[in-house]
Design an enzyme around this catalytic site. Structure first.
Site, PDB file in Angstrom:
ATOM      1  N   GLU A 264       5.922 -16.736  -9.928  1.00  0.00           N
ATOM      2  CA  GLU A 264       5.302 -15.436  -9.612  1.00  0.00           C
ATOM      3  C   GLU A 264       4.815 -14.687 -10.844  1.00  0.00           C
ATOM      4  O   GLU A 264       3.852 -13.938 -10.772  1.00  0.00           O
ATOM      5  CB  GLU A 264       6.202 -14.553  -8.743  1.00  0.00           C
ATOM      6  CG  GLU A 264       7.369 -13.921  -9.424  1.00  0.00           C
ATOM      7  CD  GLU A 264       8.195 -13.041  -8.491  1.00  0.00           C
ATOM      8  OE1 GLU A 264       7.646 -12.337  -7.652  1.00  0.00           O
ATOM      9  OE2 GLU A 264       9.433 -13.071  -8.627  1.00  0.00           O
TER      10      GLU A 264
ATOM     11  N   ASN B  97      -1.352   2.670   5.430  1.00  0.00           N
ATOM     12  CA  ASN B  97      -0.487   1.554   5.045  1.00  0.00           C
ATOM     13  C   ASN B  97      -0.113   0.830   6.332  1.00  0.00           C
ATOM     14  O   ASN B  97       0.274   1.479   7.296  1.00  0.00           O
ATOM     15  CB  ASN B  97       0.771   2.117   4.356  1.00  0.00           C
ATOM     16  CG  ASN B  97       1.871   1.085   4.214  1.00  0.00           C
ATOM     17  OD1 ASN B  97       1.603  -0.089   3.977  1.00  0.00           O
ATOM     18  ND2 ASN B  97       3.109   1.523   4.362  1.00  0.00           N
ATOM     19  N   GLY B  98      -0.218  -0.500   6.339  1.00  0.00           N
ATOM     20  CA  GLY B  98       0.134  -1.253   7.539  1.00  0.00           C
ATOM     21  C   GLY B  98      -1.071  -2.003   8.065  1.00  0.00           C
ATOM     22  O   GLY B  98      -2.046  -2.213   7.337  1.00  0.00           O
TER      23      GLY B  98
ATOM     24  N   LYS C 135       5.407  -4.889  -5.013  1.00  0.00           N
ATOM     25  CA  LYS C 135       6.868  -4.835  -5.078  1.00  0.00           C
ATOM     26  C   LYS C 135       7.487  -4.776  -3.688  1.00  0.00           C
ATOM     27  O   LYS C 135       8.522  -5.366  -3.428  1.00  0.00           O
ATOM     28  CB  LYS C 135       7.265  -3.606  -5.901  1.00  0.00           C
ATOM     29  CG  LYS C 135       8.752  -3.424  -6.082  1.00  0.00           C
ATOM     30  CD  LYS C 135       9.296  -4.421  -7.076  1.00  0.00           C
ATOM     31  CE  LYS C 135      10.795  -4.316  -7.254  1.00  0.00           C
ATOM     32  NZ  LYS C 135      11.350  -5.582  -7.763  1.00  0.00           N
TER      33      LYS C 135
ATOM     34  N   HIS D 122      14.334 -39.046  -2.482  1.00  0.00           N
ATOM     35  CA  HIS D 122      13.710 -39.200  -1.157  1.00  0.00           C
ATOM     36  C   HIS D 122      12.234 -38.814  -1.168  1.00  0.00           C
ATOM     37  O   HIS D 122      11.659 -38.552  -0.121  1.00  0.00           O
ATOM     38  CB  HIS D 122      14.478 -38.367  -0.120  1.00  0.00           C
ATOM     39  CG  HIS D 122      15.892 -38.817   0.050  1.00  0.00           C
ATOM     40  ND1 HIS D 122      16.235 -40.034   0.597  1.00  0.00           N
ATOM     41  CD2 HIS D 122      17.065 -38.221  -0.319  1.00  0.00           C
ATOM     42  CE1 HIS D 122      17.550 -40.164   0.592  1.00  0.00           C
ATOM     43  NE2 HIS D 122      18.073 -39.077   0.035  1.00  0.00           N
TER      44      HIS D 122
ATOM     45  N   TRP E  75      -2.741  -2.876  -1.478  1.00  0.00           N
ATOM     46  CA  TRP E  75      -2.464  -4.310  -1.552  1.00  0.00           C
ATOM     47  C   TRP E  75      -3.237  -4.890  -0.378  1.00  0.00           C
ATOM     48  O   TRP E  75      -2.874  -4.684   0.774  1.00  0.00           O
ATOM     49  CB  TRP E  75      -0.971  -4.590  -1.415  1.00  0.00           C
ATOM     50  CG  TRP E  75      -0.640  -6.038  -1.564  1.00  0.00           C
ATOM     51  CD1 TRP E  75      -0.424  -6.713  -2.737  1.00  0.00           C
ATOM     52  CD2 TRP E  75      -0.479  -7.004  -0.513  1.00  0.00           C
ATOM     53  NE1 TRP E  75      -0.155  -8.036  -2.481  1.00  0.00           N
ATOM     54  CE2 TRP E  75      -0.183  -8.243  -1.127  1.00  0.00           C
ATOM     55  CE3 TRP E  75      -0.574  -6.952   0.875  1.00  0.00           C
ATOM     56  CZ2 TRP E  75       0.027  -9.412  -0.393  1.00  0.00           C
ATOM     57  CZ3 TRP E  75      -0.360  -8.120   1.601  1.00  0.00           C
ATOM     58  CH2 TRP E  75      -0.059  -9.329   0.963  1.00  0.00           C
TER      59      TRP E  75
ATOM     60  N   ARG F 171       3.951  -0.556  -4.857  1.00  0.00           N
ATOM     61  CA  ARG F 171       3.662  -1.008  -3.492  1.00  0.00           C
ATOM     62  C   ARG F 171       2.318  -1.710  -3.370  1.00  0.00           C
ATOM     63  O   ARG F 171       1.983  -2.222  -2.287  1.00  0.00           O
ATOM     64  CB  ARG F 171       3.686   0.192  -2.532  1.00  0.00           C
ATOM     65  CG  ARG F 171       5.014   0.916  -2.499  1.00  0.00           C
ATOM     66  CD  ARG F 171       4.909   2.146  -1.640  1.00  0.00           C
ATOM     67  NE  ARG F 171       4.712   1.808  -0.258  1.00  0.00           N
ATOM     68  CZ  ARG F 171       5.676   1.659   0.635  1.00  0.00           C
ATOM     69  NH1 ARG F 171       6.924   1.829   0.267  1.00  0.00           N
ATOM     70  NH2 ARG F 171       5.408   1.356   1.879  1.00  0.00           N
TER      71      ARG F 171
ATOM     72  N   LYS G 107      10.810 -17.291  -9.804  1.00  0.00           N
ATOM     73  CA  LYS G 107      10.601 -16.381 -10.943  1.00  0.00           C
ATOM     74  C   LYS G 107       9.477 -16.899 -11.822  1.00  0.00           C
ATOM     75  O   LYS G 107       8.584 -16.164 -12.212  1.00  0.00           O
ATOM     76  CB  LYS G 107      11.911 -16.288 -11.730  1.00  0.00           C
ATOM     77  CG  LYS G 107      12.272 -14.962 -12.238  1.00  0.00           C
ATOM     78  CD  LYS G 107      12.878 -13.964 -11.290  1.00  0.00           C
ATOM     79  CE  LYS G 107      12.137 -13.638 -10.059  1.00  0.00           C
ATOM     80  NZ  LYS G 107      12.883 -12.952  -9.042  1.00  0.00           N
TER      81      LYS G 107
ATOM     82  N   GLU H   4      15.416 -19.843  -6.792  1.00  0.00           N
ATOM     83  CA  GLU H   4      15.136 -18.524  -7.365  1.00  0.00           C
ATOM     84  C   GLU H   4      14.460 -18.672  -8.738  1.00  0.00           C
ATOM     85  O   GLU H   4      13.512 -17.947  -9.055  1.00  0.00           O
ATOM     86  CB  GLU H   4      16.447 -17.727  -7.469  1.00  0.00           C
ATOM     87  CG  GLU H   4      16.379 -16.420  -8.241  1.00  0.00           C
ATOM     88  CD  GLU H   4      15.371 -15.391  -7.687  1.00  0.00           C
ATOM     89  OE1 GLU H   4      14.837 -15.603  -6.598  1.00  0.00           O
ATOM     90  OE2 GLU H   4      15.112 -14.402  -8.398  1.00  0.00           O
TER      91      GLU H   4
ATOM     92  N   CYS I 271       0.858  -1.163   0.000  1.00  0.00           N
ATOM     93  CA  CYS I 271       0.000   0.000   0.000  1.00  0.00           C
ATOM     94  C   CYS I 271       0.908   1.231   0.000  1.00  0.00           C
ATOM     95  O   CYS I 271       1.997   1.215   0.570  1.00  0.00           O
ATOM     96  CB  CYS I 271      -0.909   0.111   1.216  1.00  0.00           C
ATOM     97  SG  CYS I 271      -2.078  -1.219   1.361  1.00  0.00           S
TER      98      CYS I 271
HETATM   99  O1  M6R Z   1      12.604  -5.715  -1.251  1.00  0.00           O
HETATM  100  P1  M6R Z   1      12.991  -7.078  -0.774  1.00  0.00           P
HETATM  101  O2  M6R Z   1      14.211  -7.590  -1.451  1.00  0.00           O
HETATM  102  O3  M6R Z   1      13.135  -7.138   0.712  1.00  0.00           O
HETATM  103  O4  M6R Z   1      11.800  -8.020  -1.170  1.00  0.00           O
HETATM  104  C1  M6R Z   1      11.792  -9.355  -0.775  1.00  0.00           C
HETATM  105  C2  M6R Z   1      10.801 -10.157  -1.564  1.00  0.00           C
HETATM  106  O5  M6R Z   1       9.506  -9.694  -1.328  1.00  0.00           O
HETATM  107  C3  M6R Z   1      11.100 -10.104  -3.064  1.00  0.00           C
HETATM  108  O6  M6R Z   1      12.380 -10.534  -3.342  1.00  0.00           O
HETATM  109  C4  M6R Z   1      10.092 -10.987  -3.834  1.00  0.00           C
HETATM  110  O7  M6R Z   1      10.290 -12.315  -3.513  1.00  0.00           O
HETATM  111  C5  M6R Z   1      10.211 -10.727  -5.338  1.00  0.00           C
HETATM  112  N1  M6R Z   1       8.923 -10.498  -5.902  1.00  0.00           N
HETATM  113  C6  M6R Z   1      10.811 -11.858  -6.081  1.00  0.00           C
HETATM  114  O8  M6R Z   1      10.916 -11.614  -7.442  1.00  0.00           O
END
Ligand code: M6R
Length: 636
Positions: free
Chosen positions: A515, A102-103, A631, A531, A76, A27, A512, A508, A2
């Site tokens: 998401e 926000n929060g 983000k 396993h 958000w 955000r 990617k 990772e 947010c």
């Molecule tokens: O701003 P940050 O690096 O602390 O964010 C952490 C995660 O929220 C961020 O890396 C998230 O996993 C990304 N969307 C991955 O692409």
């Protein structure tokens, strides 16, 4: 998550608020809203819309109302679905108080029940609405804003930042902060407030980061007084800035605002001919790695100053602990191999959201590195605060110099990636890996484990890996776009395997893909396959396998590939040149030129990201703003 944005001053507020929201849409983007006090009627006017900000912008064009005080929000959702009714701003019963927030208000349920009993009527499912109704309840008792705010903030529990405007005080705006970020920009006869200074970058160079557990009363009209009557705040400003604001602690004590120079630019935010920000950012990695390396080459002894550690402390480190979330956590897990193998420092990696709830052991000479692109992630920030309280050393590694984490950690390290707009982290990841590889060498140098020349070779290795990162995308871009993306977009699930340093990279890669394409992707250590997860291997579940340049690990990976093939699995291998056995087992191969063995993941990064990007594009997904995400995750 947010974002809150507000404006009070000589101009109309809407243009600034909407522009600020556009800059902060990273955000949260599931709904948005704007409210202002109309100067003609002295009444609140509001527009809200579900979905991305463009919907609000379109609606605002239809609504001509504007005013000198305005607030806005992109959401958000935490409490309540992403509907128009739940979109901010929220109101009290009389629609005379408007709040963006926000929060999380943790005790919203109790407050709501008490307010309902007192006759307040709620129209949304949000926790935010209790702020507006609570303010409605306390304002008439105190008549003045300050005592009403002291009572209000002491009722609210949680981590929050909110901005409110009230019809009964049509020239004043309130901004409140408890743990969530909030800052105020000071212009000439105007004040800006936002969750991130990016919202007002370019409009002023003066910023006040609102201290924790404090509130600000901002006034529209500038004070015209002689120098001898000016407040310390006014005296600290140049003739081009004026501020009529009062800053108070939650107990009501007047505080002296700390005005800082704002070092944030709003540039470089165009897609520059790329279809998506993610693609642009994938292609910016080579340059970002080079700038990051150059920055650290030139840093000299300022490194110790920035990290708030002496050379001796760095040399004598007994352990390194890194915390982060998502991609930043993956970068830390890759870097564990750097610190242990190059600098010989035992290193452990923790998910920030788990770390706070584990027993804490205060070991001597330990360094805590909090990794975060945004420097605002609530889970990571709370760990920094917790470790600060234990009086251990914290260093924030972030991409945003003006972030809360940089201000709150003892020291900081920066990635020089430039603004990362797409939700999926790309260049932040590769530059985090770059900084941590460099730092491991620098510690090794200080410990006498390597020579200066070896540090220089490490810097060259980073540049070589950056070159490979980009070249491999270009080698395969056509084939991926023409055929492979179509083919792999048809699968509903995928397995990602790696071993040793390529295991966190597989995690990772899986993140990617899932998401941005919403394809279920699970990363496993390749050795774990037998396993249990091997039960999932079939012709409908492609297996992505990331190789290693370590000969022993490579042999084990070949064995794992054979296990997959024996079960009619489909292998997509990221193999290094010359790795014949693996290449012959794979159904699809991406050949990566050889680099420093520990930089294999960095070299594969661009291609891995591009493949996910192309698959998501094939599926028509909202690549830069995937569903349900934001983000910057500023709630725990
Ligand atoms: O701003 P940050 O690096 O602390 O964010 C952490 C995660 O929220 C961020 O890396 C998230 O996993 C990304 N969307 C991955 O692409």
């Amino acid at each position: 998550m947010c974002s809150v944005v507000g404006y009070v001053g000589k101009n109309q507020s809407k243009a600034f608020v909407l522009e600020g929201l556009t800059r902060l849409e990273y955000r949260g983007y599931d709904s948005a809203g704007f409210a202002c006090i109309s100067p003609e009627s002295n009444r609140l006017a509001c527009v809200k819309s579900q979905g991305q900000l463009q919907n609000l912008l379109a609606k605002c064009k239809q609504m001509p109302v504007d005013g000198h005080l305005g607030i806005g929000h992109t959401r958000w959702s935490t409490h309540g679905a992403a509907t128009e009714a739940n979109a901010h701003p929220h109101f009290d019963c009389q629609k005379s108080i408007s709040v963006v927030h926000n929060g999380i208000i943790e005790n919203h349920h109790e407050l709501r029940e008490a307010l309902k009993k007192a006759g307040h009527i709620f129209v949304s499912d949000t926790d935010t609405e209790v702020i507006a109704h609570s303010l409605e309840a306390v304002l008439p008792i105190h008549k003045r804003i300050k005592p009403a705010m002291v009572e209000l903030v002491n009722k609210l529990e949680g981590a929050y930042a909110f901005v409110a405007i009230m019809q009964s005080f049509p020239d004043q705006m309130i901004a409140v902060r408890k743990r969530s970020p909030l800052c105020i920009g000071i212009g000439r006869d105007e004040l800006f407030v936002a969750s991130d200074p990016l919202a007002f970058a370019g409009r002023t160079k003066k910023v006040i980061y609102v201290p924790d557990e404090a509130f600000v009363i901002m006034k529209a009209a500038p004070r015209h007084v002689s120098d001898s009557q000016k407040s310390p705040l006014e005296l600290a400003l140049s003739s081009s800035e004026t501020a009529n604001l009062e800053l108070y602690s939650f107990s009501g004590t007047l505080l002296k605002p700390d005005i800082q120079e704002l070092d944030v630019d709003w540039t470089d935010t165009e897609k520059r001919g790329h279809e998506h920000f993610m693609l642009k950012e994938i292609y910016e990695q080579k340059g970002a790695i080079a700038s990051t390396v150059k920055y650290y080459q030139q840093l000299g002894n300022n490194l110790y100053k920035q990290m708030e550690l002496s050379k001796e402390q760095l040399k004598d480190l007994k352990s390194i602990k890194m915390v982060g979330c998502g991609t930043s956590w993956h970068a830390a897990r890759i870097a564990q191999f750097f610190f242990e193998e190059i600098a010989k420092v035992p290193t452990s990696i923790h998910l920030a959201s788990e770390f706070r709830y584990m027993p804490f052991f205060n070991y001597e000479n330990s360094l805590y590195i909090a990794i975060s692109q945004s420097g605002e992630t609530a889970d990571t920030l709370e760990v920094v605060r917790m470790i600060n309280d234990k009086e251990c050393t914290t260093v924030a590694l972030t991409n945003v110099p003006s972030s809360t984490m940089v201000r709150e950690a003892n020291g900081f390290l920066l990635t020089h990636a430039g603004p990362e707009i797409a939700v999926a982290s790309t260049k932040a990841f590769s530059t985090q890996v770059t900084v941590l590889f460099w730092l491991a060498h620098r510690i090794a140098l200080d410990k006498g484990l390597i020579t200066m020349r070896q540090l220089q070779v490490a810097e060259e290795d980073l540049l070589i890996a950056a070159e490979v990162l980009e070249n491999t995308i270009d080698t395969y871009r056509k084939e991926i776009s023409a055929t492979l993306a179509k083919k792999y977009a048809q699968f509903n699930r995928a397995i990602f395997l790696g071993r040793h340093i390529s295991y966190p990279f597989a995690l990772e890669a899986a993140l990617k893909l899932k998401e941005i394409s919403y394809i279920f992707a699970q990363g496993y250590p390749a050795g774990e396959l037998k396993h249990g997860p091997i039960a999932l291997v079939d012709s409908l579940t492609p297996v992505f396998l990331f190789s290693s340049l370590d000969p022993m690990i490579y042999q084990k990976l070949v064995a794992n590939a054979q296990e997959v093939k024996a079960r009619k699995g489909h292998i997509i291998a990221f193999a290094f040149e010359g790795q014949k056995e693996l290449i012959s087992l794979a159904d699809c191969v991406f050949m990566i030129p050889k680099v420093h063995p520990l930089l294999g993941p960095l070299a594969m990064t661009g291609l891995m990201q591009f493949l996910s990007y192309a698959i998501a594009k094939e599926l028509g997904c909202a690549i830069d703003k995937p569903r349900n995400l934001a983000k910057s995750v500023t709630v725990e």
